[in-house]
Design an enzyme around this catalytic site. Sequence first.
Site, short mmCIF file in Angstrom:
data_model
loop_
_atom_site.label_atom_id
_atom_site.label_comp_id
_atom_site.label_asym_id
_atom_site.label_seq_id
_atom_site.Cartn_x
_atom_site.Cartn_y
_atom_site.Cartn_z
N SER A 108 0.84 -1.20 0.00
CA SER A 108 0.00 0.00 0.00
C SER A 108 0.88 1.26 0.00
CB SER A 108 -0.98 -0.06 1.17
OG SER A 108 -2.02 0.86 1.01
N ASP A 248 -9.57 -5.51 -4.47
CA ASP A 248 -8.67 -4.55 -3.83
C ASP A 248 -9.16 -3.12 -3.99
OD1 ASP A 248 -6.34 -3.37 -2.78
OD2 ASP A 248 -5.04 -4.79 -3.83
N HIS A 275 -7.32 -6.05 -0.28
CA HIS A 275 -6.11 -5.25 -0.13
C HIS A 275 -4.98 -5.98 0.60
CE1 HIS A 275 -4.15 -1.40 -0.49
NE2 HIS A 275 -4.06 -1.20 0.81
#
Length: 300
Positions: A108, A248, A275
Amino acid sequence: MYSITEGYAPFQQYQTWYRVCGDLHNGRTPLVVAHGGPGCTHDYVDAFRDIARGGRAVIHYDQLGNGRSTHLPEQGPDFWRVPLFLAELDNLLAHLGISRNYALLGQSWGGMLTAEHAVLRPEGLKAIIIANSPASMALWLQAAARLRAGLPPEVQRCLQEHEAAGTLNSDAYRQATQVFYQRHVCRLTPWPEEVTRTFAAMDADPTVYHAMNGPTEFHVIGTMKDWSIIDRLAQIQVPTLLISGRYDEAAPEVVQPFKDQIAGAEWVIFEQSSHMPHVEERDACMRTVESFLDRQPTVL
Protein backbone atom coordinates in the site's frame (compact mmCIF):
# COMPACT_ATOMS: atom_id res chain seq x y z
CA MET A 1 13.52 -22.33 12.00
CA TYR A 2 15.20 -18.92 11.93
CA SER A 3 16.76 -16.53 14.41
CA ILE A 4 14.99 -13.31 15.43
CA THR A 5 16.81 -10.11 16.30
CA GLU A 6 15.19 -6.82 17.30
CA GLY A 7 16.74 -3.42 17.73
CA TYR A 8 16.61 0.31 17.13
CA ALA A 9 18.34 2.30 14.42
CA PRO A 10 19.12 5.87 15.54
CA PHE A 11 17.61 8.25 12.99
CA GLN A 12 18.20 11.97 13.42
CA GLN A 13 17.18 12.47 17.05
CA TYR A 14 14.68 9.60 16.88
CA GLN A 15 14.61 5.79 16.89
CA THR A 16 13.41 3.36 14.21
CA TRP A 17 12.43 -0.06 15.57
CA TYR A 18 13.27 -3.08 13.41
CA ARG A 19 13.19 -6.87 13.53
CA VAL A 20 15.32 -9.28 11.52
CA CYS A 21 14.04 -12.81 10.93
CA GLY A 22 16.92 -14.99 9.74
CA ASP A 23 20.62 -14.47 9.07
CA LEU A 24 21.38 -11.13 7.40
CA HIS A 25 24.83 -12.25 6.33
CA ASN A 26 24.37 -15.77 4.96
CA GLY A 27 25.05 -14.61 1.40
CA ARG A 28 21.42 -14.34 0.32
CA THR A 29 19.78 -11.02 -0.56
CA PRO A 30 17.61 -9.95 2.41
CA LEU A 31 14.07 -8.67 1.95
CA VAL A 32 13.03 -5.41 3.64
CA VAL A 33 9.28 -4.93 4.20
CA ALA A 34 7.79 -1.42 4.28
CA HIS A 35 4.31 -1.24 5.82
CA GLY A 36 1.43 0.89 4.62
CA GLY A 37 -0.77 3.62 5.98
CA PRO A 38 0.85 6.03 5.99
CA GLY A 39 0.57 5.46 9.70
CA CYS A 40 0.18 1.69 10.05
CA THR A 41 2.57 -0.62 11.90
CA HIS A 42 4.54 -3.68 10.83
CA ASP A 43 2.05 -6.01 12.52
CA TYR A 44 -0.43 -6.47 9.69
CA VAL A 45 2.34 -7.38 7.20
CA ASP A 46 4.00 -9.72 9.68
CA ALA A 47 3.10 -12.70 7.44
CA PHE A 48 6.04 -11.93 5.16
CA ARG A 49 8.30 -13.36 7.85
CA ASP A 50 7.24 -16.74 6.39
CA ILE A 51 9.79 -16.13 3.63
CA ALA A 52 12.60 -16.41 6.19
CA ARG A 53 11.87 -20.15 6.45
CA GLY A 54 13.54 -20.57 3.07
CA GLY A 55 16.79 -19.01 4.25
CA ARG A 56 16.27 -15.41 3.09
CA ALA A 57 16.38 -12.89 5.93
CA VAL A 58 13.29 -10.68 6.26
CA ILE A 59 13.41 -7.26 7.90
CA HIS A 60 10.31 -5.54 9.25
CA TYR A 61 10.37 -2.06 10.72
CA ASP A 62 7.95 0.50 12.12
CA GLN A 63 8.21 3.78 10.27
CA LEU A 64 8.76 6.92 12.31
CA GLY A 65 5.65 7.98 14.21
CA ASN A 66 4.27 4.45 14.34
CA GLY A 67 4.41 1.23 16.33
CA ARG A 68 7.54 0.84 18.43
CA SER A 69 9.41 3.68 16.73
CA THR A 70 9.46 7.23 18.08
CA HIS A 71 6.01 8.85 18.15
CA LEU A 72 5.72 12.55 17.41
CA PRO A 73 2.09 13.59 17.93
CA GLU A 74 3.15 17.23 18.20
CA GLN A 75 4.41 17.35 14.60
CA GLY A 76 2.17 18.97 11.99
CA PRO A 77 1.50 17.86 8.42
CA ASP A 78 4.56 19.60 6.95
CA PHE A 79 6.82 17.25 8.93
CA TRP A 80 5.31 14.09 7.45
CA ARG A 81 6.59 14.09 3.89
CA VAL A 82 8.00 11.46 1.52
CA PRO A 83 11.65 12.61 1.88
CA LEU A 84 11.51 11.93 5.62
CA PHE A 85 10.60 8.29 5.08
CA LEU A 86 13.11 7.86 2.25
CA ALA A 87 15.83 9.13 4.57
CA GLU A 88 14.66 6.80 7.32
CA LEU A 89 14.79 3.80 4.97
CA ASP A 90 18.30 4.70 3.79
CA ASN A 91 19.37 5.06 7.40
CA LEU A 92 17.98 1.64 8.31
CA LEU A 93 19.75 -0.05 5.37
CA ALA A 94 23.04 1.55 6.42
CA HIS A 95 22.51 0.63 10.08
CA LEU A 96 21.95 -3.01 9.15
CA GLY A 97 24.90 -3.04 6.75
CA ILE A 98 22.84 -4.16 3.74
CA SER A 99 22.89 -1.02 1.58
CA ARG A 100 24.77 -2.86 -1.19
CA ASN A 101 22.47 -5.87 -1.44
CA TYR A 102 18.76 -5.91 -0.60
CA ALA A 103 15.29 -6.37 -2.05
CA LEU A 104 12.38 -4.17 -1.00
CA LEU A 105 8.70 -5.04 -0.61
CA GLY A 106 6.22 -2.27 0.10
CA GLN A 107 2.53 -2.76 0.80
CA SER A 108 0.00 0.00 0.00
CA TRP A 109 1.69 3.26 1.08
CA GLY A 110 4.81 1.14 1.56
CA GLY A 111 4.67 0.35 -2.17
CA MET A 112 4.48 4.06 -2.95
CA LEU A 113 7.56 4.55 -0.78
CA THR A 114 9.24 1.61 -2.53
CA ALA A 115 8.63 3.21 -5.93
CA GLU A 116 9.97 6.54 -4.68
CA HIS A 117 13.09 4.71 -3.46
CA ALA A 118 13.52 2.74 -6.69
CA VAL A 119 13.33 5.74 -9.03
CA LEU A 120 16.48 7.03 -7.33
CA ARG A 121 18.29 3.88 -8.56
CA PRO A 122 20.17 3.02 -5.36
CA GLU A 123 23.14 0.80 -6.16
CA GLY A 124 22.27 -2.01 -3.77
CA LEU A 125 18.60 -2.42 -4.68
CA LYS A 126 18.23 -5.77 -6.48
CA ALA A 127 14.43 -6.15 -6.89
CA ILE A 128 11.16 -4.63 -5.70
CA ILE A 129 7.68 -5.90 -4.90
CA ILE A 130 4.93 -3.27 -5.01
CA ALA A 131 1.90 -4.74 -3.25
CA ASN A 132 -1.59 -3.21 -3.41
CA SER A 133 -0.34 0.29 -4.21
CA PRO A 134 -1.54 3.19 -6.37
CA ALA A 135 0.65 4.99 -8.88
CA SER A 136 -1.17 8.23 -8.07
CA MET A 137 -3.63 9.44 -5.48
CA ALA A 138 -5.90 10.85 -8.18
CA LEU A 139 -6.35 7.32 -9.56
CA TRP A 140 -6.81 5.99 -6.01
CA LEU A 141 -9.59 8.47 -5.29
CA GLN A 142 -11.34 7.73 -8.58
CA ALA A 143 -11.28 4.01 -7.79
CA ALA A 144 -12.43 4.63 -4.22
CA ALA A 145 -15.40 6.64 -5.50
CA ARG A 146 -16.32 3.85 -7.90
CA LEU A 147 -16.08 1.17 -5.21
CA ARG A 148 -17.93 3.31 -2.71
CA ALA A 149 -20.78 3.72 -5.22
CA GLY A 150 -21.19 -0.04 -5.05
CA LEU A 151 -21.93 -0.03 -1.32
CA PRO A 152 -25.53 -0.44 -0.10
CA PRO A 153 -27.48 2.84 -0.52
CA GLU A 154 -28.03 3.25 3.22
CA VAL A 155 -24.28 2.94 3.83
CA GLN A 156 -23.55 5.55 1.18
CA ARG A 157 -26.10 7.92 2.73
CA CYS A 158 -24.56 7.47 6.16
CA LEU A 159 -21.09 8.26 4.86
CA GLN A 160 -22.30 11.34 2.99
CA GLU A 161 -24.32 12.69 5.90
CA HIS A 162 -21.53 12.39 8.42
CA GLU A 163 -18.91 13.79 6.03
CA ALA A 164 -21.16 16.81 5.39
CA ALA A 165 -21.70 17.26 9.12
CA GLY A 166 -18.05 16.70 10.00
CA THR A 167 -18.95 13.92 12.45
CA LEU A 168 -16.34 11.46 11.24
CA ASN A 169 -15.64 10.14 14.73
CA SER A 170 -19.23 8.97 15.25
CA ASP A 171 -19.94 5.26 15.75
CA ALA A 172 -22.33 5.31 12.79
CA TYR A 173 -19.67 6.65 10.45
CA ARG A 174 -17.13 4.12 11.70
CA GLN A 175 -19.58 1.28 11.14
CA ALA A 176 -20.30 2.50 7.62
CA THR A 177 -16.61 2.73 6.75
CA GLN A 178 -16.17 -0.80 8.09
CA VAL A 179 -18.54 -2.06 5.37
CA PHE A 180 -16.12 -0.66 2.78
CA TYR A 181 -13.12 -2.08 4.63
CA GLN A 182 -14.68 -5.54 4.86
CA ARG A 183 -15.18 -5.57 1.09
CA HIS A 184 -12.04 -3.89 -0.14
CA VAL A 185 -9.38 -3.92 2.61
CA CYS A 186 -9.57 -7.36 4.23
CA ARG A 187 -12.31 -9.85 3.41
CA LEU A 188 -11.54 -12.32 6.19
CA THR A 189 -14.04 -12.67 9.05
CA PRO A 190 -12.93 -12.07 11.69
CA TRP A 191 -9.84 -10.08 10.79
CA PRO A 192 -6.56 -11.73 11.82
CA GLU A 193 -5.25 -10.57 15.16
CA GLU A 194 -2.23 -8.86 13.61
CA VAL A 195 -4.52 -6.78 11.37
CA THR A 196 -6.73 -5.66 14.25
CA ARG A 197 -3.58 -4.86 16.23
CA THR A 198 -2.43 -2.45 13.52
CA PHE A 199 -5.82 -0.73 13.32
CA ALA A 200 -5.91 -0.40 17.12
CA ALA A 201 -2.47 1.21 17.05
CA MET A 202 -3.63 3.67 14.38
CA ASP A 203 -6.67 4.56 16.48
CA ALA A 204 -4.41 5.13 19.48
CA ASP A 205 -2.13 7.51 17.54
CA PRO A 206 -3.48 8.57 14.13
CA THR A 207 -0.96 11.41 13.73
CA VAL A 208 0.75 10.16 10.57
CA TYR A 209 -2.38 8.76 8.92
CA HIS A 210 -4.38 11.95 9.43
CA ALA A 211 -1.50 14.18 8.34
CA MET A 212 -0.64 12.32 5.13
CA ASN A 213 -3.90 10.59 4.20
CA GLY A 214 -6.94 11.79 6.08
CA PRO A 215 -9.71 10.30 8.21
CA THR A 216 -10.51 7.27 6.00
CA GLU A 217 -9.27 5.35 2.97
CA PHE A 218 -11.62 7.20 0.64
CA HIS A 219 -11.59 10.65 2.26
CA VAL A 220 -8.03 11.74 1.43
CA ILE A 221 -7.27 15.33 2.43
CA GLY A 222 -3.70 14.99 3.74
CA THR A 223 -0.30 15.89 2.33
CA MET A 224 -0.36 12.93 -0.10
CA LYS A 225 -3.59 13.93 -1.84
CA ASP A 226 -1.84 15.22 -4.98
CA TRP A 227 0.95 12.61 -5.04
CA SER A 228 1.87 10.84 -8.28
CA ILE A 229 4.88 8.88 -9.49
CA ILE A 230 3.57 7.98 -12.95
CA ASP A 231 5.88 10.32 -14.86
CA ARG A 232 8.95 8.91 -13.05
CA LEU A 233 8.26 5.17 -13.21
CA ALA A 234 10.35 4.59 -16.33
CA GLN A 235 13.41 5.36 -14.20
CA ILE A 236 12.95 2.08 -12.31
CA GLN A 237 15.38 -0.47 -13.72
CA VAL A 238 15.26 -3.37 -11.27
CA PRO A 239 13.06 -6.48 -11.55
CA THR A 240 9.57 -5.59 -10.33
CA LEU A 241 6.64 -7.66 -9.12
CA LEU A 242 3.20 -6.09 -8.74
CA ILE A 243 0.62 -7.66 -6.41
CA SER A 244 -3.07 -6.82 -6.02
CA GLY A 245 -6.34 -8.49 -5.11
CA ARG A 246 -9.42 -8.92 -7.28
CA TYR A 247 -11.51 -6.92 -4.76
CA ASP A 248 -8.67 -4.55 -3.83
CA GLU A 249 -9.21 -0.88 -3.09
CA ALA A 250 -6.01 -0.65 -5.15
CA ALA A 251 -8.16 -1.45 -8.19
CA PRO A 252 -6.62 -2.44 -11.54
CA GLU A 253 -6.68 1.10 -12.90
CA VAL A 254 -4.52 2.37 -10.03
CA VAL A 255 -1.91 -0.37 -10.54
CA GLN A 256 -1.86 -0.28 -14.36
CA PRO A 257 0.69 2.59 -14.68
CA PHE A 258 3.28 0.49 -12.84
CA LYS A 259 2.80 -2.29 -15.38
CA ASP A 260 2.84 0.12 -18.31
CA GLN A 261 5.84 2.19 -17.30
CA ILE A 262 8.24 -0.23 -15.55
CA ALA A 263 10.08 -2.36 -18.10
CA GLY A 264 9.46 -6.08 -17.58
CA ALA A 265 7.18 -5.66 -14.57
CA GLU A 266 5.20 -8.77 -13.62
CA TRP A 267 1.69 -8.50 -12.15
CA VAL A 268 -0.16 -11.13 -10.11
CA ILE A 269 -3.80 -10.61 -9.10
CA PHE A 270 -5.07 -12.79 -6.24
CA GLU A 271 -8.62 -13.81 -7.06
CA GLN A 272 -9.90 -14.29 -3.48
CA SER A 273 -8.29 -11.21 -1.99
CA SER A 274 -8.85 -7.52 -1.51
CA HIS A 275 -6.11 -5.25 -0.13
CA MET A 276 -4.25 -7.89 1.88
CA PRO A 277 -3.43 -11.04 -0.14
CA HIS A 278 -0.62 -11.67 2.34
CA VAL A 279 -3.27 -12.63 4.92
CA GLU A 280 -6.26 -13.41 2.69
CA GLU A 281 -4.30 -15.90 0.54
CA ARG A 282 -1.21 -16.13 2.68
CA ASP A 283 0.47 -19.27 1.35
CA ALA A 284 -0.09 -18.42 -2.30
CA CYS A 285 1.17 -14.88 -1.79
CA MET A 286 4.35 -16.06 -0.04
CA ARG A 287 5.04 -18.58 -2.80
CA THR A 288 4.59 -15.88 -5.41
CA VAL A 289 7.05 -13.51 -3.73
CA GLU A 290 9.59 -16.25 -3.06
CA SER A 291 9.42 -17.54 -6.62
CA PHE A 292 9.83 -14.05 -8.03
CA LEU A 293 12.92 -13.33 -5.93
CA ASP A 294 14.48 -16.74 -6.62
CA ARG A 295 14.13 -16.23 -10.39
CA GLN A 296 15.96 -12.90 -10.54
CA PRO A 297 19.60 -13.01 -11.63
CA THR A 298 20.23 -9.85 -9.60
CA VAL A 299 19.02 -11.49 -6.38
CA LEU A 300 21.32 -13.84 -4.51
